[in-house]
Design a protein around this motif. Structure first.
Motif, mmCIF file in Angstrom:
data_model
loop_
_atom_site.group_PDB
_atom_site.id
_atom_site.type_symbol
_atom_site.label_atom_id
_atom_site.label_comp_id
_atom_site.label_asym_id
_atom_site.label_seq_id
_atom_site.Cartn_x
_atom_site.Cartn_y
_atom_site.Cartn_z
ATOM 1 N N PRO A 87 2.609 -6.778 4.726
ATOM 2 C CA PRO A 87 2.027 -6.055 3.439
ATOM 3 C C PRO A 87 0.646 -5.776 3.573
ATOM 4 O O PRO A 87 0.098 -5.174 3.016
ATOM 5 C CB PRO A 87 2.558 -7.431 2.447
ATOM 6 N N GLU A 88 0.058 -6.814 4.055
ATOM 7 C CA GLU A 88 -1.761 -6.502 4.270
ATOM 8 C C GLU A 88 -1.899 -5.224 5.289
ATOM 9 O O GLU A 88 -2.892 -4.447 4.883
ATOM 10 C CB GLU A 88 -2.132 -7.666 5.213
ATOM 11 N N ILE B 153 -2.503 2.055 2.420
ATOM 12 C CA ILE B 153 -2.507 2.670 1.157
ATOM 13 C C ILE B 153 -3.930 2.879 0.783
ATOM 14 O O ILE B 153 -4.141 4.040 0.345
ATOM 15 C CB ILE B 153 -1.865 1.690 0.238
ATOM 16 N N GLN B 154 -4.690 2.105 1.068
ATOM 17 C CA GLN B 154 -6.354 2.449 0.805
ATOM 18 C C GLN B 154 -6.518 3.698 1.734
ATOM 19 O O GLN B 154 -7.435 4.503 1.074
ATOM 20 C CB GLN B 154 -7.065 1.348 1.048
ATOM 21 N N LEU C 197 5.338 -2.181 4.609
ATOM 22 C CA LEU C 197 5.625 -2.875 3.235
ATOM 23 C C LEU C 197 6.276 -4.196 3.103
ATOM 24 O O LEU C 197 5.609 -5.052 2.584
ATOM 25 C CB LEU C 197 6.234 -2.006 2.083
ATOM 26 N N LYS D 148 -1.047 -2.281 2.842
ATOM 27 C CA LYS D 148 -2.375 -2.242 1.867
ATOM 28 C C LYS D 148 -3.338 -1.417 2.287
ATOM 29 O O LYS D 148 -3.911 -0.780 1.757
ATOM 30 C CB LYS D 148 -2.677 -3.569 1.506
ATOM 31 N N ALA E 73 3.016 3.119 5.608
ATOM 32 C CA ALA E 73 2.920 2.048 4.735
ATOM 33 C C ALA E 73 4.185 1.733 4.182
ATOM 34 O O ALA E 73 4.369 0.366 3.766
ATOM 35 C CB ALA E 73 1.774 2.496 3.738
#
Length: 343
Positions: free
Chosen positions: A182-183, A189-190, A178, A186, A174
């Motif tokens: 970014p998507e 990170i989830q 970043l 994200k 991630a």
């Protein structure tokens, strides 16, 4: 409808009808023989018809009543035997039958009463053996601690360690994504949050096994209340505990029930994904009733029974006390555990 007419009561009525039919045919044959060969003045075709009609009508009424009455008596006594068998299956070995007819049914009832007494004595023997086993288990505590540490180390390596490694890899990926994507970062990170939450549940379940196996002087009510309060503070699950404060059972039963509760809660934390758990312990005439219910995702019972170490342990602990262990679960419908311990 077919099952109803196949009952023993209607079997008696059918047998009475068969007897009535054979009697009517026999009497009719005798009267016709006398009428044909002897031809007495007092016997005519009309009198034969009238006699057979009256006999058949009255016989029909008497047959229905007698068959229904005698069949009903037998059916009621068989129902009592069936209820007695159900009581034994549910662990109520104190139930008794009393028949005074002096026939075979009374003999069967007496034999079932003897069986219940023998089962009750066996339960007492099992509980006495459980007391002796409990004393032996305390003397072998060090060996059990070593074995438990090895199992926890295995679980940490197989479950938590691998999940933490996955969290590390996803976090690093991630960070690299970043700025450029970014998507995607994200989403990763989830995934990190999801894996961390799963690791947290595994750690809570493992820490639950690090608690003392025995109540150490506390009552079952006090020990479970403390355990539930601790879990309530550390998880998002809503726990509901119902247990009498003045519960009066032996120390061995309390220790076994506390360990069973620990094992069931550990399974819920690890696998159920539940938001609400209900635990109920209460005394009934002749037994101690233990119930655990969650609203989690449930499981396939046939597959889980073959692989779940926790379910096997709970069942073995229940049977050591002479109890009956039952579990119900379907995928998406939660899990229900019922345990009945004779006392």
């Amino acid at each position: 409808m077919n099952k109803r007419f196949a009952s023993i009561r209607y079997s008696y009525i059918r047998s009475h009808f068969q007897g009535l039919f054979l009697t009517v045919v026999t009497i009719l044959s005798i009267l016709l023989t006398i009428y044909v060969f002897i031809q007495p003045d007092w016997l005519s075709a009309a009198s034969i018809f009238l006699f057979i009609s009256l006999y058949s009508g009255i016989g029909f009424i008497v047959t229905v009543y007698a068959g229904f009455k005698s069949g009903g008596d037998i059916k009621n006594r068989l129902d009592y035997l069936s209820v007695q068998i159900t009581q034994f299956a549910n662990g109520n070995y104190q139930s008794r039958l009393y028949f005074n007819e002096g026939d075979e049914m009374e003999r069967i009832a007496n034999e079932m009463n003897d069986l219940g007494e023998k089962l009750q004595n066996q339960v007492k023997s099992l509980q006495r053996m459980a007391d002796e086993k409990s004393d032996f288990a305390k003397s072998a505590h060090k060996a059990a601690v070593i074995e438990e540490r090895q199992r926890l180390a295995r679980d940490l390596h197989d479950a938590v360690s691998q999940q933490l490694f996955a969290v590390t890899m996803l976090s690093e990926a991630a960070v690299r994504q970043l700025e450029n994507n970014p998507e995607k970062a994200k989403l990763q990170i989830q995934e990190v949050a999801k894996a961390a939450l799963q690791s947290q549940s595994e750690m809570r379940a493992l820490l639950l096994h690090l608690r003392p196996v025995h109540l150490s002087g506390e009552s079952l009510s006090e020990g479970l209340t403390k355990l539930i309060k601790e879990l309530q503070q550390k998880s998002q699950i809503d726990f509901h505990l119902t247990i009498p404060v003045d519960l009066s059972v032996s120390v061995t039963i309390e220790d076994h029930m506390f360990r069973i509760a620990q094992e069931s809660l550990s399974n819920i934390l690890r696998h159920s994904n539940a938001s609400e758990v209900k635990i109920m312990i209460k005394e009934r005439p002749g037994e101690l009733y233990f119930h655990v219910q969650d609203n989690g995702r449930g499981f396939d019972m046939e597959q889980e029974r073959k692989t779940s170490y926790g379910l096997k342990t709970m069942k073995e602990r229940s049977e050591e006390l002479g109890g009956v262990f039952a579990i119900r679960s379907n995928i998406g419908e939660g899990t229900y555990i019922d345990i009945r311990i004779p006392c």
